[in-house]
Design an enzyme around this catalytic site. Sequence first.
Site, PDB file in Angstrom:
ATOM      1  N   LYS A   1     -74.850  -1.932 -30.561  1.00  0.00           N
ATOM      2  CA  LYS A   1     -75.369  -0.949 -29.616  1.00  0.00           C
ATOM      3  C   LYS A   1     -75.017   0.421 -30.178  1.00  0.00           C
ATOM      4  O   LYS A   1     -74.079   0.551 -30.964  1.00  0.00           O
ATOM      5  CB  LYS A   1     -74.674  -1.142 -28.254  1.00  0.00           C
ATOM      6  CG  LYS A   1     -75.423  -0.579 -27.095  1.00  0.00           C
ATOM      7  CD  LYS A   1     -76.351  -1.592 -26.452  1.00  0.00           C
ATOM      8  CE  LYS A   1     -77.098  -0.963 -25.297  1.00  0.00           C
ATOM      9  NZ  LYS A   1     -78.008  -1.859 -24.621  1.00  0.00           N
TER      10      LYS A   1
ATOM     11  N   GLY B   1     -82.497  -0.835  -6.694  1.00  0.00           N
ATOM     12  CA  GLY B   1     -83.010  -0.171  -7.900  1.00  0.00           C
ATOM     13  C   GLY B   1     -84.382  -0.705  -8.231  1.00  0.00           C
ATOM     14  O   GLY B   1     -84.530  -1.853  -8.663  1.00  0.00           O
TER      15      GLY B   1
ATOM     16  N   GLY C   1     -86.702   0.475 -10.478  1.00  0.00           N
ATOM     17  CA  GLY C   1     -87.213   1.178 -11.660  1.00  0.00           C
ATOM     18  C   GLY C   1     -88.143   0.259 -12.439  1.00  0.00           C
ATOM     19  O   GLY C   1     -88.870  -0.562 -11.870  1.00  0.00           O
TER      20      GLY C   1
ATOM     21  N   VAL D   1     -87.652  -2.418 -14.287  1.00  0.00           N
ATOM     22  CA  VAL D   1     -87.479  -3.858 -14.088  1.00  0.00           C
ATOM     23  C   VAL D   1     -87.640  -4.215 -12.609  1.00  0.00           C
ATOM     24  O   VAL D   1     -88.358  -5.158 -12.251  1.00  0.00           O
ATOM     25  CB  VAL D   1     -86.080  -4.327 -14.594  1.00  0.00           C
ATOM     26  CG1 VAL D   1     -85.916  -5.815 -14.365  1.00  0.00           C
ATOM     27  CG2 VAL D   1     -85.893  -3.978 -16.052  1.00  0.00           C
TER      28      VAL D   1
HETATM   29  P1  NAD Z   1     -84.704   2.334 -14.632  1.00  0.00           P
HETATM   30  O1  NAD Z   1     -83.929   3.550 -14.994  1.00  0.00           O
HETATM   31  O2  NAD Z   1     -86.171   2.282 -14.859  1.00  0.00           O
HETATM   32  O3  NAD Z   1     -84.468   1.999 -13.080  1.00  0.00           O
HETATM   33  C1  NAD Z   1     -83.249   2.105 -12.442  1.00  0.00           C
HETATM   34  C2  NAD Z   1     -83.542   2.455 -10.994  1.00  0.00           C
HETATM   35  O4  NAD Z   1     -82.316   2.441 -10.277  1.00  0.00           O
HETATM   36  C3  NAD Z   1     -84.147   3.850 -10.810  1.00  0.00           C
HETATM   37  O5  NAD Z   1     -85.276   3.786  -9.968  1.00  0.00           O
HETATM   38  C4  NAD Z   1     -82.993   4.652 -10.180  1.00  0.00           C
HETATM   39  O6  NAD Z   1     -83.456   5.667  -9.299  1.00  0.00           O
HETATM   40  C5  NAD Z   1     -82.271   3.575  -9.420  1.00  0.00           C
HETATM   41  N1  NAD Z   1     -80.875   3.882  -9.117  1.00  0.00           N
HETATM   42  C6  NAD Z   1     -79.969   4.552  -9.862  1.00  0.00           C
HETATM   43  N2  NAD Z   1     -78.806   4.619  -9.210  1.00  0.00           N
HETATM   44  C7  NAD Z   1     -78.966   3.939  -8.050  1.00  0.00           C
HETATM   45  C8  NAD Z   1     -78.120   3.647  -6.961  1.00  0.00           C
HETATM   46  N3  NAD Z   1     -76.857   4.067  -6.930  1.00  0.00           N
HETATM   47  N4  NAD Z   1     -78.613   2.937  -5.924  1.00  0.00           N
HETATM   48  C9  NAD Z   1     -79.896   2.512  -5.924  1.00  0.00           C
HETATM   49  N5  NAD Z   1     -80.762   2.774  -6.928  1.00  0.00           N
HETATM   50  C10 NAD Z   1     -80.292   3.472  -7.980  1.00  0.00           C
HETATM   51  O7  NAD Z   1     -83.957   1.126 -15.369  1.00  0.00           O
HETATM   52  P2  NAD Z   1     -84.555  -0.314 -15.707  1.00  0.00           P
HETATM   53  O8  NAD Z   1     -85.123  -0.292 -17.076  1.00  0.00           O
HETATM   54  O9  NAD Z   1     -85.355  -0.796 -14.561  1.00  0.00           O
HETATM   55  O10 NAD Z   1     -83.203  -1.166 -15.797  1.00  0.00           O
HETATM   56  C11 NAD Z   1     -82.490  -1.507 -14.614  1.00  0.00           C
HETATM   57  C12 NAD Z   1     -81.144  -2.106 -15.007  1.00  0.00           C
HETATM   58  O11 NAD Z   1     -81.355  -3.271 -15.796  1.00  0.00           O
HETATM   59  C13 NAD Z   1     -80.273  -1.178 -15.845  1.00  0.00           C
HETATM   60  O12 NAD Z   1     -78.941  -1.405 -15.494  1.00  0.00           O
HETATM   61  C14 NAD Z   1     -80.510  -1.660 -17.262  1.00  0.00           C
HETATM   62  O13 NAD Z   1     -79.403  -1.394 -18.114  1.00  0.00           O
HETATM   63  C15 NAD Z   1     -80.679  -3.144 -17.056  1.00  0.00           C
HETATM   64  N6  NAD Z   1     -81.505  -3.788 -18.092  1.00  0.00           N
HETATM   65  C16 NAD Z   1     -82.766  -3.344 -18.319  1.00  0.00           C
HETATM   66  C17 NAD Z   1     -83.532  -3.973 -19.298  1.00  0.00           C
HETATM   67  C18 NAD Z   1     -84.965  -3.531 -19.580  1.00  0.00           C
HETATM   68  O14 NAD Z   1     -85.686  -4.254 -20.271  1.00  0.00           O
HETATM   69  N7  NAD Z   1     -85.398  -2.391 -19.047  1.00  0.00           N
HETATM   70  C19 NAD Z   1     -83.008  -5.047 -20.038  1.00  0.00           C
HETATM   71  C20 NAD Z   1     -81.709  -5.495 -19.757  1.00  0.00           C
HETATM   72  C21 NAD Z   1     -80.963  -4.839 -18.781  1.00  0.00           C
END
Ligand code: NAD
Length: 367
Positions: free
Chosen positions: A94, A194, A196, A198
């Site tokens: 990473k 959350g 976002g 995913v």
């Molecule tokens: P993203 O940034 O698109 O979405 C995260 C969402 O969480 C946002 O809408 C944000 O407003 C919200 N958020 C932040 N703080 C918050 C809180 N305290 N309470 C409620 N909502 C809150 O991220 P993503 O790509 O959807 O990823 C989500 C999680 O999954 C992250 O932790 C990421 O590390 C993990 N992840 C993502 C992937 C991927 O393929 N995108 C792969 C493995 C792990």
Amino acid sequence: MNTELTTAAELHKIDPVFGQVSFDNHEQIVFCNDKDTGLKAIIGIHNTVLGPALGGTRMWKYSNEWEALNDVLRLSRGMTYKSAISGLNLGGGKAVIIGNAKEDKTPEMMIKFGQFIHSLSGKYITAEDVGTTTPDMDLIRTVTPYVTGISESLGGSGNPSPVTAYGVYMGMKAAAKYQFGSDNLAGKKVLVQGIGHVGETLVDYLSKEGALVEITDINQQRVEEVAAKYGARIFNGADLYSADVDIYAPCALGATVNDDTIYKLNAKVIAGAANNQLANEEIHGRILKERGILYAPDFLINAGGIINVYGEIVKYGKEEAMRRTENIFNTATDIFNLADEKGMTTYQAALAIAEKRIADRKKENAQ
Ligand code: NAD
């Protein structure tokens, strides 16, 4: 810089790198600095027994360098186990760039970073993470082949998030089958924290299956949009951790299962996308088990994204990526059964399988 630690002797006393709490016999840690572009980055290579260390680059405004180092050590270790449990021939790595992605990132900085990656000759391969995007990966690709997650138009696998969401959905179904006797989520109350990249796709899968989805996010506008689009309910209770739901899906940030929240949880299953959901894997994993709450290990069920980018290396397309991601259902089921049989937590069982795969390969490599 930690102002309390001013002298070399004091720094030496606490072993600032190899003595870090998150240091776990990482093979290599590379500090990258470029005065002209303002780049300050750390690449963490945890383990390369199974293959090159692949993991995304996070750009974040860390409050100090210790925090950045701790993050890269912790995240790179997690990648080792994520790839190992997913059957990928990849090691764990990473990178972190210290800075505000919205204000400090420039194309020149990303190119310089790409040159640092190239200097490692393929031992580390990067991808997107928080604060970096597909266009950033496309820029890095101009100076090194050791990058994944590039645009589909350039032969890449594009946005990994929908594949990640599919894996989380599969892991959740496996957990439901184990805990409730059926993998059918119709009528099950699921709280998605959350929504976002995913989280939204997960809400889509769940709504289509007839689950009773509740959503929460710090971005109120998104909450309203997603609720309207999928017919999800907006969570409006005082405390989301004590919500009366069957399944809690953390899809925002890590460490939401901690000393303050763990005894409030009413959900019988935890299955979500966020990395490092348990603040302390050993202690909180054990308490969940004692409380009869089934935890689907995050590094197993959120592996769809890495399974997707792995296709860029070994040359398979979206269909195969989805097929392999679907298998998360079977792996999760095996882990729940193993945990039961051995009296372990699900986290310990997942880790044991991942560690065994690495140890077996190490033996083979030595022969
Ligand atoms: P993203 O940034 O698109 O979405 C995260 C969402 O969480 C946002 O809408 C944000 O407003 C919200 N958020 C932040 N703080 C918050 C809180 N305290 N309470 C409620 N909502 C809150 O991220 P993503 O790509 O959807 O990823 C989500 C999680 O999954 C992250 O932790 C990421 O590390 C993990 N992840 C993502 C992937 C991927 O393929 N995108 C792969 C493995 C792990």
